[in-house]
Design an enzyme around this catalytic site. Sequence first.
Site, PDB file in Angstrom:
ATOM      1  N   ASP A 168       0.729  -1.235  -0.069  1.00  0.00           N
ATOM      2  CA  ASP A 168       0.049   0.003  -0.022  1.00  0.00           C
ATOM      3  C   ASP A 168       0.781   1.080  -0.031  1.00  0.00           C
ATOM      4  OD1 ASP A 168       0.685  -0.772   2.597  1.00  0.00           O
ATOM      5  OD2 ASP A 168      -1.136  -0.863   3.438  1.00  0.00           O
ATOM      6  N   GLU A 174      -6.003   3.394   3.468  1.00  0.00           N
ATOM      7  CA  GLU A 174      -6.398   3.990   4.567  1.00  0.00           C
ATOM      8  C   GLU A 174      -7.603   4.560   4.575  1.00  0.00           C
ATOM      9  OE1 GLU A 174      -5.202   3.981   7.375  1.00  0.00           O
ATOM     10  OE2 GLU A 174      -2.789   3.430   7.042  1.00  0.00           O
TER      11      GLU A 174
END
Length: 376
Positions: A69, A128
């Site tokens: 990520d 997120e």
Amino acid sequence: MTVSKFVQIRRDLHRIPEIGFKEWETQQYILDYIGTLSLEFVEVKTWKTGVIVKVNGKNPEKIIGYRADIDGLPITEETGYEFASIHEGMMHACGHDVHTTIGLGLLTKAVSERIDDDLVFLFQPAEEGPGGALPMLESEELKEWKPNIILGLHIAPEYAVGTIATKEGLLFANTSELYIDLKGKGGHAAYPHTANDMIVAASHLVTQLQSVISRNVNPLDSAVITIGKITGGTVQNIIAEKSRLEGTIRTLSVESMKRVKSRIEAIVAGIEASFQCEAIIDYGAMYHQVYNHEELTREFMQFVHKQTDMNVITCTEAMTGEDFGYMLREIPGFMFWLGVNSEYGLHHAKLKPDEEVIEKAITFLSQYVKWKGNRK
């Protein structure tokens, strides 16, 4: 002081954190780095603000995937780093700069030391929020390169460098965002009987929500509701017409998530009746539990224990949320904690992972990928 190439890459990335689906500068940095490698056996695609890279193997029978990520958080950094964030109000406070750097290190090794199987690297945006894993997984760009096996990692401040922790089966919880908007009737503070006070309504709601877990979820099946933000009102002498609660729900089972949401909805309906107001519930993004493939995880842990200098331990499941769970729902694989020995934890403005972990992780993961990718 001179630092290694990959430590410098981590520092470069740390300077430019960007929030979900706005990681344009990060994407360009990744693409620029890939452009410095030998691309004879490499194919590159972009997807939104992410990057997908395939290294073609010598005699492929499967595709092994690594997911990193790449997004940051809306946090003002307080590390004191010379290479602190140059983007005001944003920080790599969850270690995604480290995850991405390790991915680029693995990619570099894969290009120079080709294995039999194909490798696909997913540099994924928006972990997120609002969530990039599921749409990336479902994208046309990934369809023909969809891995047969996938792995991911997350830094763990509480573990020492040289330690990894994971377990077979459930590792991370199901998570859901929670937003509740209340609308009543505002008025003058001197005449409360003419208004419906949404500050008071919100206060009652927060208190009542505490009973959802304690009286509706099996004590052996963990769950958490956290209200992290409350807004409402304008000035001190006006009764608030509106209020808003923002929080998260975390459960270890899908059944508990359904039960918790059902109880929240019942309580909110009671607040509407009690305070003669209107309420809207929005669950926002929901992340599927991270469930590690038992056989692959066991095999990985045994490999690390026997053939690397890393210390591997079995951990308990955590209430952490991770959209990598969507990938593991469709693709056999696993995630593990990577110790970085930081005094401050994840999502903290002073998080400082020990950079020694970068080379260690690249080395042992390269060993594992070679071993796995050359097995027939």
